[in-house]
Design an enzyme around this catalytic site. Structure first.
Site, PDB file in Angstrom:
ATOM      1  N   PHE A 188       3.288  -1.997   2.743  1.00  0.00           N
ATOM      2  CA  PHE A 188       2.853  -2.735   3.268  1.00  0.00           C
ATOM      3  C   PHE A 188       1.875  -3.005   3.976  1.00  0.00           C
ATOM      4  O   PHE A 188       1.425  -4.238   4.610  1.00  0.00           O
ATOM      5  CB  PHE A 188       3.551  -2.067   4.976  1.00  0.00           C
ATOM      6  CG  PHE A 188       5.131  -1.257   5.172  1.00  0.00           C
ATOM      7  CD1 PHE A 188       5.776  -2.083   4.531  1.00  0.00           C
ATOM      8  CD2 PHE A 188       4.179   0.078   5.132  1.00  0.00           C
ATOM      9  CE1 PHE A 188       7.174  -1.455   4.515  1.00  0.00           C
ATOM     10  CE2 PHE A 188       6.116   0.962   4.849  1.00  0.00           C
ATOM     11  CZ  PHE A 188       7.413  -0.047   4.415  1.00  0.00           C
ATOM     12  N   HIS A 196       0.858   7.493   0.453  1.00  0.00           N
ATOM     13  CA  HIS A 196       2.155   6.722   0.357  1.00  0.00           C
ATOM     14  C   HIS A 196       2.274   5.893  -1.300  1.00  0.00           C
ATOM     15  O   HIS A 196       3.083   5.038  -1.329  1.00  0.00           O
ATOM     16  CB  HIS A 196       3.548   6.395   1.203  1.00  0.00           C
ATOM     17  CG  HIS A 196       3.475   7.709   2.424  1.00  0.00           C
ATOM     18  ND1 HIS A 196       2.419   7.753   3.365  1.00  0.00           N
ATOM     19  CD2 HIS A 196       4.343   8.790   2.804  1.00  0.00           C
ATOM     20  CE1 HIS A 196       2.956   8.772   3.631  1.00  0.00           C
ATOM     21  NE2 HIS A 196       3.610   9.263   3.062  1.00  0.00           N
ATOM     22  N   GLU A 221       1.852  -4.599  10.661  1.00  0.00           N
ATOM     23  CA  GLU A 221       0.986  -4.886   9.706  1.00  0.00           C
ATOM     24  C   GLU A 221       0.025  -6.031  10.185  1.00  0.00           C
ATOM     25  O   GLU A 221      -1.349  -5.582   9.304  1.00  0.00           O
ATOM     26  CB  GLU A 221       1.758  -4.351   8.424  1.00  0.00           C
ATOM     27  CG  GLU A 221       2.038  -2.857   8.779  1.00  0.00           C
ATOM     28  CD  GLU A 221       3.624  -2.464   8.452  1.00  0.00           C
ATOM     29  OE1 GLU A 221       4.210  -4.189   9.151  1.00  0.00           O
ATOM     30  OE2 GLU A 221       4.076  -1.583   9.265  1.00  0.00           O
ATOM     31  N   ARG A 253       1.609  10.873  -1.150  1.00  0.00           N
ATOM     32  CA  ARG A 253       2.254  11.431   0.084  1.00  0.00           C
ATOM     33  C   ARG A 253       2.310  13.013  -0.631  1.00  0.00           C
ATOM     34  O   ARG A 253       2.053  13.547  -0.100  1.00  0.00           O
ATOM     35  CB  ARG A 253       3.521  10.939  -0.004  1.00  0.00           C
ATOM     36  CG  ARG A 253       4.397  11.874   0.764  1.00  0.00           C
ATOM     37  CD  ARG A 253       5.230  11.258   1.454  1.00  0.00           C
ATOM     38  NE  ARG A 253       5.949  12.250   2.050  1.00  0.00           N
ATOM     39  CZ  ARG A 253       7.421  13.136   1.870  1.00  0.00           C
ATOM     40  NH1 ARG A 253       7.852  12.875  -0.155  1.00  0.00           N
ATOM     41  NH2 ARG A 253       8.133  14.117   2.074  1.00  0.00           N
ATOM     42  N   ARG A 285      -3.938  11.710   0.831  1.00  0.00           N
ATOM     43  CA  ARG A 285      -3.560  11.143   2.477  1.00  0.00           C
ATOM     44  C   ARG A 285      -4.263  12.487   3.135  1.00  0.00           C
ATOM     45  O   ARG A 285      -4.917  11.980   4.238  1.00  0.00           O
ATOM     46  CB  ARG A 285      -1.952  10.927   2.073  1.00  0.00           C
ATOM     47  CG  ARG A 285      -1.026  12.170   2.688  1.00  0.00           C
ATOM     48  CD  ARG A 285      -0.221  11.222   2.938  1.00  0.00           C
ATOM     49  NE  ARG A 285       1.451  12.959   2.933  1.00  0.00           N
ATOM     50  CZ  ARG A 285       2.188  13.122   4.087  1.00  0.00           C
ATOM     51  NH1 ARG A 285       2.745  12.242   5.110  1.00  0.00           N
ATOM     52  NH2 ARG A 285       2.930  13.979   2.862  1.00  0.00           N
ATOM     53  N   ASP A 338      12.549   8.492   0.514  1.00  0.00           N
ATOM     54  CA  ASP A 338      12.277   7.303   0.856  1.00  0.00           C
ATOM     55  C   ASP A 338      13.231   6.139  -0.485  1.00  0.00           C
ATOM     56  O   ASP A 338      14.090   5.394   0.336  1.00  0.00           O
ATOM     57  CB  ASP A 338      11.294   6.870   1.869  1.00  0.00           C
ATOM     58  CG  ASP A 338      11.422   7.629   2.737  1.00  0.00           C
ATOM     59  OD1 ASP A 338      12.419   8.650   3.366  1.00  0.00           O
ATOM     60  OD2 ASP A 338       9.969   7.244   3.508  1.00  0.00           O
TER      61      ASP A 338
END
Lengths: 273, 312
Positions: free
Chosen positions: B80, B106, B55, B164, B8, B114
């Site tokens: 998303f 991610h 999104e 990530r 990323r 998370d």
């Protein structure tokens, strides 16, 4: 509006309604009710408002139109054919194998269609994207989209509205077709999306409420929209679903049903009267 | 294997580095700090547009922009971008074949703490089913930058999968060349082939060392382009090594493992095993703990190789 202009637009709207009935009857499926409710505004858009050229349908400086309630493609195809984007005879190929006229608009197939749409809520976002792109590119084109009142139950309509207001897209004009009916019944009973005026105002739009079958009001609204700076405009347009065909008017059952031969003849007789 | 960089990070940097060469816009959905498009936002504020936490709208807005001839990146977490906005990607971007480049970060369980709601192990499966969608899952920062450029110059919808967590850089070689749709033979071997993608590519190279000490010789193939997949390199690996193990940070259903199985079943069936998420959700935890818990490790790859060789 001058009498001759009004008569020209009324004739165009009548032709669009006749085309809609013939298209859907030939296809033996489709959505006549919501197509007929937007016939007058489609006549005004393609007859007077939109800066489009059938000889150059991909002109980068053209105005854009996105039929977010894409199931009313018969009305769009009728307007495009009347305007000369493709031969009128092609209208009778609607929904058939090999036709350029898909059940819902396909920008890759049909001349004059600016965006593929039909899954409800998606077209209005795409139209907002076109309006933003116009601003970035410094172009003066405007973007128009027709959203159904039932369609406004989709959350994406409000995501797009938030976006259009946030980026001050005053080149963006949303037309809400408030015909009051959706597939399962009256909107007030199925899932009440009203009040639309207050909702669009709260989302940061300049809102104009009109009778969607009155050309003077339609013209005044579009002219007013062009004077608005720094915010998008929503024209909340009260209409009659099935307008112009007596047995289809305000009837839930004519949302997505084709007239049979007998009904087609009666509908055309009424429209031609 | 020098420094470790998250793909990323490379994505965000590539958007900046390529901005003077190519004309494009970048959209994000309130995750610019995390997806690293923030680098582009700071460098080219006039070309960056935040769409907020919406999104689906972002994907259709991107499509609308693309109809005007502009290339546009749309970024969010894989969950998303591919998950929530699947239908917008399918209908607004895929169906009209528009130049929208989806930068999905991610991806997979290396989201870490998370937890499962944000650990997308399904995005490759979802995106693979969209006709005309090109999918690239880069293995490191070098490949990530090359993939971004490939996305820009490619005509049509494009899904880029980024992670990530920092991963070892394995492609920092002077002769490195990225070819869209072509697998990369990273190391040759004769007993089996490990086909890896994304973060498992460096793991496969580690697995090769471990297995070599046991007298097992494996070929390592990096499949960065998940779709269209390089059938040639897969069929050759099957013919020449006789056994295949796939490794991915994704559900074993629908991702690399499935794509490879489809190719082999139709062209050259050989014993094959899939390493990945075993049709389950993830969990909160540190990245090393998670990778270990779900067996997505060099040792996990070794186990699959030992097993598949027995089936030859």
């Amino acid at each position: 509006m001058e009498k001759s202009t009004r008569e020209t637009l009324q004739q165009l709207a009548k032709n669009i309604r006749i085309d809609i009935v013939e298209e859907v009857a030939a296809a033996k499926s489709g959505h006549p009710g919501g197509s007929l409710s937007i016939a007058d505004v489609m006549a005004y858009l393609y007859g007077k408002e939109l800066r489009v050229d059938p000889k150059d349908p991909r002109d980068p400086d053209r105005d854009r139109f996105v039929l977010s309630k894409g199931h009313c493609a018969p009305a769009l195809y009728a307007a495009l054919a009347e305007k000369g984007f493709f031969p009128k005879e092609e209208l009778l190929t609607l929904r058939k194998m090999g036709s350029r006229l898909q059940g819902h608009p396909d920008m890759t197939l049909t001349p004059g269609v600016d965006m593929s749409a039909g899954s409800l809520g998606l077209g209005v976002s795409a139209a907002a994207g076109m309006a933003l792109a116009g601003k970035i590119a410094g172009k003066d084109y405007r973007v128009y989209t027709i959203v159904g009142d039932g369609e406004s139950e989709e959350g994406q309509v409000w995501e797009a509205s938030m976006f259009a207001a946030h980026y001050k897209l005053d080149n963006f004009c949303l037309i809400l077709d408030w015909n009051g009916l959706q597939i399962d019944g009256p909107i007030a009973e199925v899932m009440n999306s009203a009040p639309h005026k207050e909702k669009f105002e709260a989302f940061g739009f300049h809102v104009i409420s009109i009778d969607g079958h009155d050309f003077d009001q339609i013209e005044a609204a579009f002219n007013e929209a062009k004077t608005v700076k720094g915010k998008p405009t929503a024209i909340v347009m009260k209409t009659v679903k099935g307008k112009g065909v007596s047995f289809m008017e305000n009837q839930v059952g004519w949302h997505g049903k084709a007239p049979n031969e007998e009904q087609k003849i009666q509908a055309l007789a009424e429209l031609n009267a | 294997m020098a420094d470790k960089i998250a793909t990323r990070e490379a994505y965000g940097q590539a958007l900046v580095d390529l901005a003077e060469t190519y004309d494009y816009l970048v959209l994000d959905a309130d995750l610019a700090e995390a997806t690293k498009t923030v680098k582009f936002k700071k460098a080219y504020p006039d070309r960056f547009f935040d769409c907020g936490i919406a999104e689906g709208n972002m994907m259709s807005v991107a499509a609308g922009i693309a109809t005007t001839g502009k290339t546009v990146f749309a970024s969010s977490f894989a969950m998303f971008a591919a998950g929530r906005a699947f239908e917008q990607v399918r209908n607004s971007i895929g169906y009209p074949h528009l130049n929208v480049k989806i930068g999905a970060t991610h991806a997979g369980i290396t989201v870490g703490e998370d937890g499962a709601t944000h650990q997308c192990n399904e995005d490759l499966a979802l995106m693979r089913t969209i006709p005309g969608m090109t999918i690239v899952n880069p293995a490191d920062a070098v490949e990530a930058k090359a993939a971004v450029e490939a996305a820009i110059t490619h005509d049509g919808p494009f899904y880029l999968r980024f992670g990530r967590a920092a991963v070892p850089t394995i492609n920092d070689k002077p002769d490195y060349k990225f070819e869209l749709g072509r697998g990369v033979l990273l190391a040759d071997g004769k007993d089996a082939t490990v086909v890896a993608t994304g973060i498992t590519v460096s793991m496969a190279l580690e697995a090769k060392e471990i297995l070599a000490a046991e007298g097992i010789s494996i070929r390592v193939v990096n499949i960065h382009t998940i779709k269209p997949i390089d059938k040639e390199i897969l069929v050759a690996a099957a013919k020449e090594t006789g056994a295949i193990v796939t490794a991915e940070e994704h559900n074993i259903i629908g991702g690399l493992g499935s794509a490879v199985a489809e190719v082999l079943a139709e062209n050259c069936p050989v014993p094959m095993l899939r390493l990945g998420m075993k049709d389950c959700y993830g969990h909160s935890g540190s990245v090393p703990e998670l990778l270990s818990a779900y067996g997505i490790t060099p040792e996990g790859i070794c186990e699959k190789v030992r097993e598949v060789i027995k089936r030859k």
